[in-house]
Design an enzyme around this catalytic site. Structure first.
Site, PDB file in Angstrom:
ATOM      1  N   GLY A 126     114.951  56.217  21.417  1.00 20.87           N
ATOM      2  CA  GLY A 126     116.070  55.267  21.332  1.00 20.87           C
ATOM      3  C   GLY A 126     116.808  55.157  22.648  1.00 20.87           C
ATOM      4  N   TYR A 127     116.264  54.391  23.545  1.00 24.19           N
ATOM      5  CA  TYR A 127     116.865  54.235  24.873  1.00 24.19           C
ATOM      6  C   TYR A 127     117.415  52.820  25.064  1.00 24.19           C
ATOM      7  CZ  TYR A 127     115.421  58.572  27.295  1.00 24.19           C
ATOM      8  OH  TYR A 127     115.287  59.861  27.721  1.00 24.19           O
ATOM      9  N   GLU A 244     105.872  64.948  33.859  1.00 21.76           N
ATOM     10  CA  GLU A 244     104.494  64.704  33.419  1.00 21.76           C
ATOM     11  C   GLU A 244     104.063  63.257  33.687  1.00 21.76           C
ATOM     12  OE1 GLU A 244     101.950  66.066  32.891  1.00 21.76           O
ATOM     13  OE2 GLU A 244     100.698  65.024  31.439  1.00 21.76           O
TER      14      GLU A 244
END
Lengths: 398, 384
Positions: A126-127, A244
């Site tokens: 949820g950005y 990553e």
């Protein structure tokens, strides 16, 4: 200087190749158009890898990682691309997992890490918000402390596959008066079954349902779901974005894609000869292959740096930009290759059980939707323009 | 897999980079290319003394390295726009000799190259052959045990400085046949050799070289008579790798100069480097440079692989570097604005060198086609 893999690395490749060969479930589809695959298909390989202990290779050993070197992880990615496997989705494994083991407390680690490893718990991110895309720090969703809880209100968007999600990690504004917008944001874990959450599908130009709006209305979340400190969420979000990045360029998948493109161009005919023998089209493929070779070596150079202890730096922005440009070019050429049969919409094909009169070759069905869908790659994960801003600042120093 | 240089290789880089930094600044170069000689024989002697001219040769031949050393040296040459004939003499002639020469030839000529006493130019191109290495009008007719050469070689880089030529010529077959090509060493002072010398637009010197009934003995043949093409192709791929390295050095400096200029130059009351449209352009230049470095590594490290792999890597690199060099060169001028057009600023000279590198040993179009032809050998299974 040499480009050879070591004997140990070659042995490793043989080992993982054999494992994939023997264990990859044959009955699940290949991932092309996402919403055609159900939750169980998308999780099948993840669950098998979870049992094997290979679902989170990049994590530290103590949290279930494999201790593979960056090169071994690269080989792992290559071998999976060869078989076109449906890899574990990144939201748990590559995004929230590392945030939890790096910034979370012991209870949070114990509660969440096992489910991410096993593939039993599906996470979503949820950005983005309608008013906060590239300028993510301007987000408006609020989390207001009320006793032992936070109360969340606002709207998130572009939430990938939230329709399947059990949990989500949300960036919320906890201090609207902070001197800088970045300073008033917190990182909160939310059980997606909490009352007040509504997931609404967004239909995309490829016809699929891959992303959603997530509406939050007085959603009551225990304060123990806060990661780290209140108002430090931006730090954790940035950590997540930088974490990553190996595989971000998608080199192995694109190599597989070039092979498929050549197979299609060998089947399509132009002037009585395979399209692949047409110098004009063949040179377009050559250019793509050449650009992909350059990207592959650049990725290997980055990997070698990582192996030598240099953390992933702003080079990952280069990998993202070039990698997505190549992915897009690949789908563009694939659509070109299929000619007329790019047009029929496979979702509208008559469902009469008849295979006697197929509508075009099978390989053409997804060409256009995939091309449409892949336009997302230069927009998501920090648009390619934002990546150029990052390189401007971090490398050019302007 | 390893992208690190050995201590010895780092010493080569340090040595050559110091030499060029200290003795080859832009004003010095300007003087050198305007001088009558057009190069610096004394610097060449210094390079020989430092062992740099031995760098790409094996210990057996009196050297200590290989293609990676040549790459390092040429990258530094590119940074300083050094005009000295490392590629023609050391990489090309040296390459022909080390792969094809017999022990007497290697001893004499490689020894001469390493000591700097002999300077070679590689006379392979012809006015009507374009980039096809086998398309030769120059002939070498057998006459008893000797050969008689006749023909015209085009734009032979470094020829005015050379003591010797490596010459490709047809000993049998039709004008474009793959068989029937042979390689000769010809002393520049031999009877019947004449040259018309000139400057190139990127600050070097070259010649049209004419052979009129030039007689050479059997000891002048390098490698197998009539079967010289594979060796020429190998050496031209080695030259491509070295040229790519030179281009990387030039691209790096052109890019850095441009970023620096954008910091200084103000318009509309602000440094132009604050404008996003220029920032992104300079990021694209940076990415072209990085991809070019990757391709240079690949071409260099695959020189020892099987023939198809080697050729594809060299062609892929030459395509990428041709395109990257053009973009970086053109945009360096554009962002420098009017100043980029002036002869006074170094950036224009980097642009000119990058431009000319594209046509040496085959341009983008040529190598894209070569790569495609080589790929056609792997026929994929048609999809269903």
């Amino acid at each position: 200087m040499n480009l050879e893999f070591t004997e140990e690395e070659k042995a490793f490749r043989a080992e993982v190749r054999e494992f994939i060969e023997n264990n990859y479930p044959q009955d699940i589809g290949t991932r092309g158009v996402d919403d055609e695959m159900g939750r169980e298909d998308l999780l099948a390989w993840h669950k098998i890898l979870g049992k094997k202990g290979w679902s989170v290779p990049a994590w530290p050993k103590e949290y279930g990682g494999t201790d593979w070197t960056p090169t071994q992880r690269y080989i792992w990615g290559e071998e999976n691309a060869r078989k076109n496997t449906v890899m574990p989705l990144p939201f748990g494994v590559s995004m929230v997992g590392p945030v939890i083991y790096t910034f979370g407390n012991e209870e949070q680690k114990a509660q969440h890490l096992p489910g991410i490893r096993s593939g039993d718990v599906w996470w979503c991110q949820g950005y983005s918000e309608p008013g906060a895309g590239s300028d993510l720090a301007s987000l408006k969703t609020t989390a207001v402390r009320d006793g032992d809880d936070y109360i969340l209100n606002g709207q998130k968007t572009w939430t990938t596959l939230a329709q399947h999600a059990d949990w989500g990690f949300f960036l919320c504004r906890t201090d609207p008066d902070a001197p800088k917008p970045q300073m008033g944001i917190s990182f909160i874990l939310v059980d997606m079954k909490t009352p007040g959450i509504e997931v609404r599908p967004i239909k995309l130009i490829d016809g699929g349902h891959e992303v959603n709006e997530v509406w939050l209305t007085d959603v009551r979340v225990p304060a123990t779901n806060l990661i780290g400190e209140e108002n430090k969420g931006w730090t954790y979000a940035k950590f997540l974005l930088a974490h990553e990045r190996s595989g971000i360029a998608g080199v192995a998948r694109s190599k597989r894609g070039v092979e498929q493109l050549k197979e299609i161009a060998a089947a399509e005919m132009l002037d009585g000869k395979p399209l692949l023998e047409d110098m004009g089209f063949a040179q377009k493929i050559s250019q793509l292959e050449i650009d992909l070779s350059a990207l592959e070596i650049t990725e290997l150079r980055t990997l070698a740096g990582e192996q030598a202890g240099k953390g992933p730096g702003p080079e990952s922005s280069l990998l993202k930009v070039k990698g997505t440009e190549i992915q897009q070019r690949l789908t563009e050429l694939t659509l070109e290759a299929v000619g007329y049969y790019g047009a029929p919409d496979f979702r509208s094909f008559p469902d009469d059980g008849s295979n006697d009169f197929p509508i075009g070759p099978d390989y053409a069905h997804h060409a256009a939707p995939t091309y449409f869908n892949m336009r997302k790659t230069s927009i998501y994960g920090g648009s390619n323009e934002i990546q150029r801003n990052i390189i401007t600042k971090m490398i050019l120093g302007l | 897999m390893d992208f690190d240089f050995t201590d010895e290789q780092n010493m080569v880089r340090d040595g050559i980079s110091r030499l060029i930094r200290e003795q080859y600044d832009f004003d010095t170069r300007r003087g050198v290319i305007a001088s009558e000689a057009g190069w610096r024989p004394e610097l060449w002697a210094q390079l020989a003394e430092l062992g740099m001219l031995a760098a790409p040769f094996s210990e057996e031949d009196g050297g200590f390295g290989g293609a990676t050393e040549a790459m390092i040296i040429m990258e530094e040459f590119g940074k300083g726009l050094a005009v000295e004939p490392f590629i023609p003499s050391v990489v090309c002639a040296g390459g022909v000799l080390k792969h094809g020469g017999n022990s007497a030839q290697r001893e004499e000529y490689i020894g001469g190259i390493i000591s700097g006493e002999m300077v070679f130019a590689f006379a392979y191109a012809e006015p009507r052959g374009r980039y096809d290495l086998a398309n030769l009008e120059t002939t070498a007719k057998a006459d008893g045990g000797d050969y008689v050469l006749n023909g015209h070689k085009a734009v032979v880089i470094g020829a005015p400085w050379a003591t010797h030529f490596v010459v490709t010529a047809r000993t049998s077959g039709g004008q474009t046949d793959k068989d029937g090509v042979s390689i000769f060493i010809v002393d520049k002072a031999a009877q019947g050799v004449s040259t018309r010398d000139y400057a190139t637009v990127d600050g070097r010197r070259a010649s049209e070289v004419y052979f009129e009934n030039v007689a050479v003995g059997p000891e002048a043949v390098i490698g197998e008579v009539d079967n010289g093409l594979p060796l020429i192709e190998l050496v031209s791929d080695e030259a491509i790798a070295a040229l790519c390295a030179e281009a990387c050095g030039a691209m790096k400096v052109a890019h850095e100069m441009t970023v620096e200029y954008s910091r200084q130059r103000k318009q509309f009351g602000t440094p132009i480097g604050k404008f996003q449209v220029l920032q992104h352009r300079m990021v694209d230049m940076f990415m072209e440079y990085e991809q070019s470095v990757s391709m240079t590594y690949m071409a260099t490290l695959k020189l020892g692989d099987d023939e198809v792999t080697r050729k594809k890597a060299a062609s892929a690199a030459k395509v990428r570097i041709g395109q990257g060099g053009r973009f970086v060169g053109q945009q360096s001028i554009q962002i420098h604005g009017g100043m980029g057009m002036t002869d006074e600023l170094a950036v224009g000279h980097y642009f000119k060198r990058l431009t000319m590198i594209d046509s040496e040993f085959g341009n983008v179009d040529h190598h894209l086609k070569r790569y495609t032809d080589l790929s056609a050998a792997d026929v994929p299974v048609a999809a269903e």
